[in-house]
Design a protein around this motif. Sequence first.
Motif, PDB file in Angstrom:
ATOM      1  N   ILE A   1       0.485  -1.238  -0.534  1.00  0.00           N
ATOM      2  CA  ILE A   1       0.086  -0.133   0.140  1.00  0.00           C
ATOM      3  C   ILE A   1       0.976   1.555   0.102  1.00  0.00           C
TER       4      ILE A   1
ATOM      5  N   LEU B   1      -0.963   0.410  -6.310  1.00  0.00           N
ATOM      6  CA  LEU B   1      -2.747  -0.280  -5.926  1.00  0.00           C
ATOM      7  C   LEU B   1      -3.163  -0.596  -6.674  1.00  0.00           C
TER       8      LEU B   1
ATOM      9  N   SER C   1      -3.277  -5.246   1.180  1.00  0.00           N
ATOM     10  CA  SER C   1      -1.754  -4.530   0.948  1.00  0.00           C
ATOM     11  C   SER C   1      -1.281  -3.875   1.996  1.00  0.00           C
TER      12      SER C   1
ATOM     13  N   TRP D   1      -4.922   7.498  -0.887  1.00  0.00           N
ATOM     14  CA  TRP D   1      -4.905   6.735  -1.713  1.00  0.00           C
ATOM     15  C   TRP D   1      -6.560   7.640  -2.195  1.00  0.00           C
TER      16      TRP D   1
ATOM     17  N   ASN E   1       0.698   1.707 -10.871  1.00  0.00           N
ATOM     18  CA  ASN E   1      -0.623   1.546 -10.209  1.00  0.00           C
ATOM     19  C   ASN E   1      -2.006   1.891 -11.107  1.00  0.00           C
TER      20      ASN E   1
END
Length: 985
Positions: A12, A16, A58, A695, A757
């Motif tokens: 993470i 992701l 994650s 995120w 990502n």
Amino acid sequence: MSIRIRSPKKLIEVALPLDAINAACAHEKQPGIGAHPRGLHLWWARRPLPASRAVLFSQLVNDPGYQQGEGFKFGVSKAKAAEARERLFKIIEDLVLWENTNNESVLSQAQKEIEKSWKETCELNRDHPQAEELFNPNVLPAFHDPFSGGGAIPLEAQRLGLKSYASDLNPVAVTINKAMIEIPPVFSDRRPVGKVRPDDKQIEMNREWKGASGLAEDVRRYGYWVWNEAQKLIGHLYPQVEVTSVLASNRNDLEPLIGNKLNVIGWVWARTVKSPSPAYSHVDVPLVSNFILSSKAGKEAYVEPVKNSDGYSFIVKTGSIPAGANVGTTAGKRAAFICLMSGSPIDYDYIRSEGKAGRMGQRLMAIIAEGKRGKIYLSPTQEQIDISLRAVPAWKPEQRLPHNPRDFKTPNYGLTTFGDLFTPRQLVAMNTFCDLVKSVIKNVEKDAVLAGLSDDGVSLEDGGSGAKAYSQAIGVYLAFAIDRLADYGSSIATWKSSGEQVMQTYKRQAIPMTWDFPESNFLGQKAICWLNAVEYASENLNSTCPTKRKNAGVAIQADAQTQQVSQGKVISTDPPYYDNIGYADLSEYFYVWLRRSLHDVYPKLFNALTVPKDKELVATPYRHGGKTEAESFFLKGMKEAIQNLVQQAHPAFPVTIYYAFKQNETEDDKGTSSTGWETFLQAVVESGVAITGTWPMRTELSNRMIASGTNALASSVVLVCRKRASDAPTVGRREFIRELNAVLPAALDEMTRGGVNSPIAPVDLSQAIIGPGMEVFTKYSAVLEADGKPMSVKTALRLINRFLAEEDFDHDTQFCLQWFDHYGWSSGKFGDADVLARAKGTSVDGLREGGVVESSSGTLRLLKPSELSIAWRPETDSRVSIWELLHQMIARFYSGGESGAGELLAKANSHSEAIRTLAYRLYTTCERKGWAQDASSYDGLVRAWDSIESAARAVGYSGTQIPLFDSASPSESQNPINAKSRKKK
């Protein structure tokens, strides 16, 4: 000196698969997906299960990329790391699918990956002095959520194989968490002990009762017993209705039913006040928002008020709905309502005074009955009215509603206690169900002993697993069924004519004032009734634990600022969002009923008369004496809470913290900004953590995005945090900005290109860029301003967001950007345009020559993509700007698709990045201003960018690339974003 932990970065903190996670979250919100743990009990702003699962996985799994420093080396080469990440991404993509929520094979694969990473981390720290305590490779660390709320995150931690702990200050939240993670595993894989319901004619006697299915079946069986007993006690309050010749008058659909008795599904009532007209001051006139009962094609039904010399009556009619029926007796916001008798206005001040004086009443408008082919609507009868008047509750909740004018409207109208929100018949029924739940617990205990459960007398609250605890567990889920009736069965519920259905009290995070409302037959067998509420509780209980779990969870009441549960645990949490939601105020609506039915089950949890409010970490001005005091309270409390959990968290793992944005929180023209967001981040930073990532997770339905004209954005942001080093240095403002300028360009490219990502959608970019920016800001103990004072988070956010806002282009594009931000496609004054053009190093004549504006009659406006000629050839144009290239590409994209846009890009390939950057920038502007259609154009181009580039390669890049016109020297004009180098020259 403390020995540093050798902790590899977790997935993470690096990458992701956001697209897969966002898609799964949106799918989970779709109707028709079946039973869901959230259905056990309402909670507000609950995190989607796929997001919780993906974040936890994650957070627990090591990133495979090469890392060194802090005394260790870990990982593999860049190419190998990319390959390994793809494998981890595939696990996440499978893990977040709704159909895999309880897929043992998928969960097992994820659990093995978590265990593998844990053993790697333990091996790296085998020489640590606390290795035995902190790094036992055979035992995964436990999990804790100190703001557990609706329980989504603790449930997913348990599903991923961790011992899960949940704590919350709110007793309703604690009860929900007990029902999700604590109770089901204890009574997993057990056969039901109750008698088979008579309507289950072919119950599978040899059925395997896996997971919580046996427990869920007993909820059904004993819920049926409660229904039978309630019929005996209060069945007379829920009579059938006979179709008489009077009711059937002028109703062809009712004539065949004359003499028949129909089951009543519910009643529709209107609130009333005395007419303000002196001539009719003795008449209780109705306050009706809508007279329509059904607007379904072919099934239209409505209420018609009929006046007489001394009052009025309501008659239900079918067929074509007359004009005005959809507004009832309303007269607009200011006038509020119109007196049915005199036609004079009834304003809100008058209604409030009548309500506070106790003179607000209710009048039956219609009866909803059960027909062979759906609902039948009947005019009121005196018999039905008289029966409702016989209901006299022995008890009602006297706890007062909060003085919160923003979210709780009913106190303004005299409905000041939670009991005031229910009709007398609803209160009698709710009391009856609460009393019967207490009785059924005793019956279950006897049956459980006969079925072989231990007669140890240990309660659920004391950790029991025998007959007494099992009986109390059944009581918990039946109490949840009562709460479901409370949500759909109050006088704040509303009737939705298009779906012919009852809409719940909590349609949003507030209790509004409603004027006409449905009252459901709780003892019926249709729609909102006890049996359906029990069925709902049973099915959703089963969805929480369909197979046996390794670890029973623990849910306790604890204040996040002082709790000691987090010690040595992995932490992911979803704390309150500044002042968005007052959980204590909202949940008290349910607490009063849970306390009545479950006080004997959880005497400590339900000891107080009300939900704890003083320590709730919400910036509530009315509770703390004003906005400034509320903000100070929130900042101090959240800082202490996060500091507390970070200090205790297992040092090998980052902490993940959710923050949910409201849509209007990004309306600041200087970037992502809101008091709540800034105060929340300030609390996080002051608690002593370093933010290593943010995120954006878009968890709303796709039909609420740009396509439907909303100002859409990521509904939540996940902060990834680690404890800041105790010896972290300070740095000056200039050095901080210099480091931002070094870090953010690469981060931005990574986000927009995708890299390892999923590419960040334009709508999410302003949130996502905060991650790498705050990583720079929070790695220092302080960033010092020129006066030596620490820089605030608010200032840091402005500097980070300004990076997005200050992408520089050619002078014509700079003008267009600022003009668009001010006027969009509308016209502005020529004089203003002239001044702005000069400031940007261009001219209005030059802009006209460049084909991007039109001016006439002392005004100027930008030309829309649809107004541009698709015959335009850039190689023959002497004045080309990035603005023109972008909007020509949009015009060609929507007329000729990806190949049309690709043809143009092939000629302007050297400006590809600038065009794409401008599209992102304009999307952000449109999203902030709510210009949905324009935002959709920029978003569509960005999303198709890879395909457009492929089309450009297929065409073949031109040998001579298009030069941009600029007032700078020819060599400088080739690069539209090299502003800093031009300034230096």
